[in-house]
Each structure stands twice: as structure tokens, then as C-alpha cells.
Design a protein around this motif. Sequence first.
Motif, PDB file in Angstrom:
ATOM      1  N   ARG A 103     -16.420  30.211   2.395  1.00  0.00           N
ATOM      2  CA  ARG A 103     -16.504  29.983   3.849  1.00  0.00           C
ATOM      3  C   ARG A 103     -16.369  28.507   4.191  1.00  0.00           C
ATOM      4  O   ARG A 103     -15.814  28.146   5.226  1.00  0.00           O
ATOM      5  N   GLY A 145     -10.093  37.953   7.837  1.00  0.00           N
ATOM      6  CA  GLY A 145     -10.912  38.798   8.709  1.00  0.00           C
ATOM      7  C   GLY A 145     -12.252  38.175   9.063  1.00  0.00           C
ATOM      8  O   GLY A 145     -12.805  38.424  10.149  1.00  0.00           O
ATOM      9  N   ASP A 182      -5.371  32.532   3.995  1.00  0.00           N
ATOM     10  CA  ASP A 182      -5.778  32.910   2.624  1.00  0.00           C
ATOM     11  C   ASP A 182      -4.819  32.317   1.590  1.00  0.00           C
ATOM     12  O   ASP A 182      -5.254  31.769   0.567  1.00  0.00           O
ATOM     13  N   ARG A 224     -18.921  42.050  13.722  1.00  0.00           N
ATOM     14  CA  ARG A 224     -17.965  40.959  13.922  1.00  0.00           C
ATOM     15  C   ARG A 224     -17.321  40.947  15.305  1.00  0.00           C
ATOM     16  O   ARG A 224     -16.708  39.956  15.696  1.00  0.00           O
ATOM     17  N   LYS A 262      -2.395  41.240  10.313  1.00  0.00           N
ATOM     18  CA  LYS A 262      -2.244  39.851  10.791  1.00  0.00           C
ATOM     19  C   LYS A 262      -1.063  39.134  10.117  1.00  0.00           C
ATOM     20  O   LYS A 262      -0.277  38.474  10.786  1.00  0.00           O
TER      21      LYS A 262
HETATM   22  C1  S3P Z   1     -12.257  38.480   4.380  1.00  0.00           C
HETATM   23  C2  S3P Z   1     -10.941  38.812   4.619  1.00  0.00           C
HETATM   24  C3  S3P Z   1      -9.843  38.446   3.711  1.00  0.00           C
HETATM   25  C4  S3P Z   1     -10.223  37.200   2.904  1.00  0.00           C
HETATM   26  C5  S3P Z   1     -11.559  37.393   2.234  1.00  0.00           C
HETATM   27  C6  S3P Z   1     -12.676  37.676   3.212  1.00  0.00           C
HETATM   28  C7  S3P Z   1     -13.297  38.916   5.359  1.00  0.00           C
HETATM   29  O1  S3P Z   1      -8.663  38.208   4.446  1.00  0.00           O
HETATM   30  O2  S3P Z   1     -10.243  36.057   3.715  1.00  0.00           O
HETATM   31  O3  S3P Z   1     -11.402  38.452   1.318  1.00  0.00           O
HETATM   32  O4  S3P Z   1     -14.412  38.345   5.350  1.00  0.00           O
HETATM   33  O5  S3P Z   1     -13.001  39.827   6.163  1.00  0.00           O
HETATM   34  P1  S3P Z   1      -7.765  39.385   5.114  1.00  0.00           P
HETATM   35  O6  S3P Z   1      -8.356  39.724   6.447  1.00  0.00           O
HETATM   36  O7  S3P Z   1      -6.418  38.742   5.261  1.00  0.00           O
HETATM   37  O8  S3P Z   1      -7.777  40.525   4.163  1.00  0.00           O
END
Ligand code: S3P
Length: 172
Positions: free
Chosen positions: A56, A79, A32, A142, A13
Motif C-alpha cells: 500500500r 482495486g 500494478d 470499499r 479497468k
Molecule cells: C488489489 C487489486 C489488484 C492489486 C492487488 C490488490 C485490491 O489489482 O492491486 O492484488 O486490493 O483490490 P486489480 O484490481 O487490477 O486486480
Amino acid sequence: MIITLIGYMGAGKSTIGRHLAEILEYTFIDLDDYIVAKEGQTVKEIFQHKGEIYFRKVETKYLNEIITEQDNIVLAVGGGTPCYGNNMEVMNQENVVSIYLKLSPGYLANRLFNERAGRPLISHLDTIEALTEFVGIHLFERQSYYHKAKLMIAAEDKTVADLSRSIVKQLY
Ligand code: S3P
């Protein structure tokens, strides 16, 4: 217009988002990174010290802040972002195009294995087999959120340039 890139960890992404933003002459924002800058802690530290529920909550808060305040941006979200609160509705508003970068669990696990230390949800998985199994189950859980995206791109075995080009083609 706001373009949001969604998909599992390791989907590319941020890499694709940065490239796409350059092509469109938009600003690139990584949710992030935005959270880390605002909170003054890494994602790993936030999970460790304040817990996932706190993460969250701030994730939803900053997503709303960015989408309300910004325009002409490419936004790469985490994610998990599409799967909490009304985040997917926020990312499907009129001026927002959400794009799901779709990859298989095996492909994602191979890409994530050496990068898992900074990702609190998978850092404890010590073998590629355990990681692949985890990603398979997690992605399945998901998927219904990811499938709410306005566009979907099959992102395996394609260069960043190819992916950006096919996104631009689908957008205009
Ligand atoms: C998460 C993905 C991470 C980050 C956190 C949680 C998830 O981002 O927000 O560790 O729940 O899949 P990336 O998708 O950029 O790694």
C-alpha cells in the motif's frame, strides 16, 4: 488531462483503459504493472515477502509519481488503490478525471474465479460461493471510496468498445 479508472478487481479497468487510451491517443499506464516494474517483483511476491502494508505504501508513492510526472494518460489503478491514504483526493485533482466502473458482486466473482491465483486477496477462496460472499462484503466496504469518483459507468453486459464510447461521450 489524466483519466483514472477505478473499481473492484475484475472490473475491466486495464482492458477498457488500454482501449480508451488508443481512442484518445493517450498513453496507457497500469499501476500494478508500474509497481511490478519498479519493485522487480510480482504483486503476489510483494504481498508474500513484504506484506500488504508495504504494498500500500509503494502503491501510494507510485500513484503520486505518475500523476505528478505524466499527462495525457489513462491510468488503471488497483482495486484497493482508492481506499488508502489520500489516493482518492490525488485522483480527484483538477487535471484528473476519476471514473468508477461499477459491477455487481456476482458478476465480478464469476469473472474473477478463474483468475484469482495471481490476486493475493482472493487466491485462497476455493468455491464460487465463497468468492461471491467475499466480494459482496469487500465491495460494500470499499464502495464509499469508489463513489468519490467524478464519473460512474455501469459496466455490466457491455462491450469494451461500448464502454469506451460512453466514457468519451461523458468526458467531452
Ligand atoms: C488489489 C487489486 C489488484 C492489486 C492487488 C490488490 C485490491 O489489482 O492491486 O492484488 O486490493 O483490490 P486489480 O484490481 O487490477 O486486480
